[in-house]
Design a protein around this motif. Structure first.
Motif, short mmCIF file in Angstrom:
data_model
loop_
_atom_site.label_atom_id
_atom_site.label_comp_id
_atom_site.label_asym_id
_atom_site.label_seq_id
_atom_site.Cartn_x
_atom_site.Cartn_y
_atom_site.Cartn_z
N LEU A 192 0.83 -1.20 0.00
CA LEU A 192 0.00 0.00 0.00
C LEU A 192 0.86 1.25 0.00
O LEU A 192 1.87 1.33 0.70
CB LEU A 192 -0.90 0.02 1.24
N VAL A 215 0.63 -0.05 -4.65
CA VAL A 215 -0.78 -0.03 -5.02
C VAL A 215 -1.50 1.06 -4.24
O VAL A 215 -1.09 1.46 -3.15
CB VAL A 215 -1.46 -1.39 -4.77
N GLN A 216 -2.57 1.54 -4.81
CA GLN A 216 -3.42 2.55 -4.18
C GLN A 216 -4.63 1.85 -3.54
O GLN A 216 -4.95 0.73 -3.90
CB GLN A 216 -3.90 3.55 -5.23
N LEU A 228 -7.71 -2.31 4.46
CA LEU A 228 -7.20 -2.56 3.11
C LEU A 228 -6.38 -3.84 3.06
O LEU A 228 -6.45 -4.60 2.09
CB LEU A 228 -6.36 -1.37 2.64
N GLN A 231 -8.71 -6.75 3.17
CA GLN A 231 -9.40 -6.89 1.88
C GLN A 231 -8.46 -7.35 0.76
O GLN A 231 -8.87 -7.44 -0.39
CB GLN A 231 -10.03 -5.56 1.49
N ARG A 232 -7.20 -7.62 1.11
CA ARG A 232 -6.19 -8.08 0.16
C ARG A 232 -5.91 -7.05 -0.94
O ARG A 232 -5.57 -7.40 -2.07
CB ARG A 232 -6.60 -9.42 -0.47
N ARG A 233 -6.02 -5.76 -0.58
CA ARG A 233 -5.67 -4.71 -1.52
C ARG A 233 -4.16 -4.54 -1.60
O ARG A 233 -3.64 -3.91 -2.52
CB ARG A 233 -6.32 -3.40 -1.09
N GLY A 234 -3.44 -5.06 -0.64
CA GLY A 234 -1.99 -4.96 -0.58
C GLY A 234 -1.53 -5.19 0.85
O GLY A 234 -2.33 -5.14 1.79
#
Length: 302
Positions: A192, A215-216, A228, A231-234
């Motif tokens: 992130l 990643v954003q 985040l 949620q596996r966004r990074g």
């Protein structure tokens, strides 16, 4: 030239709305009176700041330059008023702190204030990571505890605490079971982004010379960071205390053993500081320098 902050505010409002009528409504004055004030202001300058047309108002090249200066003038004026009013509040300091400030550090802050001056009262307020210096510059707070490095100009700061950086991972991540990891283990992982001290928190450059996959969005708060990651966004790299204070069952934090630790510092405006703040920083630096094995106790300025 008599530079009235009232007329400067008139100009900024017209420039931001792009319309004399809308600006007049916002400023609670009549449109003709506003127009006359701006014309007199331009006459004082000796140049045109606004281009008028039937469709609205736009900035001339000179107006574009002055808009930035005008906003800075208004901010400086508001900060001067805030500092003056704060100076009348004898014996009180407002100290802001970012998410992830250890509880024992704020306790030391309170103890140091009490030992310095029995009638010195501290009011602690939390601020977001994304804008740690806004309240300092406005005069709304006297000082702030924040993560270093401090890259803001005209700010004095004193390191007062240090701790490890950790990788925050989903609970079922393949690295989640380890007791510690290397930064090289994170090279292939999407990480992130950071709103501040970006190169420090993303570890740029990496020892392996690998470019991190960034990643954003960049989290504005510790709660959002944890969301985040879950949620596996990074994955995220943050301070150990952040992971401890905001722990949850669907994420884990693993220490990164081969990168520099993060420091927290007490920061304050270099100009017109509250007299007690530098003394408070010195009192805290004694403990901080002892913990870190000889940290320089002299305030630093950018």
């Amino acid at each position: 030239m008599d530079l009235s902050l009232r007329v400067v505010r008139y100009f900024v409002t017209v420039a931001e709305t792009g319309h004399f009528g809308q600006a007049a409504e916002r400023l609670f004055i009549s449109q003709p009176a506003l127009s006359q004030q701006i014309k007199r202001f331009e006459a004082q300058f000796g140049c045109q700041l606004l281009e008028r047309s039937r469709s609205g108002v736009s900035l001339t090249p000179a107006g574009e330059v002055f808009l930035d200066e005008a906003r800075a003038l208004l901010a400086a004026g508001e900060a001067a008023v805030a500092r003056t009013l704060r100076a009348t509040e004898q014996g009180e300091l407002i100290i802001a702190f970012v998410a992830g400030t250890p509880h024992d550090l704020t306790a030391k802050l309170l103890q140091a204030a009490e030992s310095m001056q029995s009638e010195l009262a501290l009011n602690l307020v939390r601020i977001d990571w994304a804008s740690p210096f806004a309240r300092l510059r406005s005069g709304a707070v006297d000082a702030a505890i924040l993560h270093l490095p401090c890259e803001e100009p005209n700010i004095d700061y004193q390191p007062i605490h240090h701790e490890a950086r950790v990788a925050v991972l989903p609970a079922d991540h393949h690295l989640a079971g380890r007791k510690k990891i290397s930064i090289n283990d994170l090279d292939p992982e999407p990480v992130l982004d950071s709103n501040f001290n970006r190169e420090f928190w993303l570890v740029i450059p990496r020892p392996s010379s690998c470019e991190p996959c960034v990643v954003q969005p960049a989290p504005d708060s510790a709660e959002q960071l944890m969301d985040l990651v879950a949620q596996r966004r990074g994955i995220a790299i943050t301070a150990q205390t952040v992971s401890e204070l905001y722990q949850r069952p669907d994420v884990v934090a693993v220490p990164i053993f081969d990168i520099d630790q993060v420091q927290l510092g007490l920061a304050w405006p270099a100009e017109h500081p509250a007299p007690a703040v530098p003394r408070l920083a010195d009192a805290l630096a004694i403990d901080g320098s002892h913990e870190s094995g000889g940290q320089d106790s002299q305030p630093r300025r950018l």
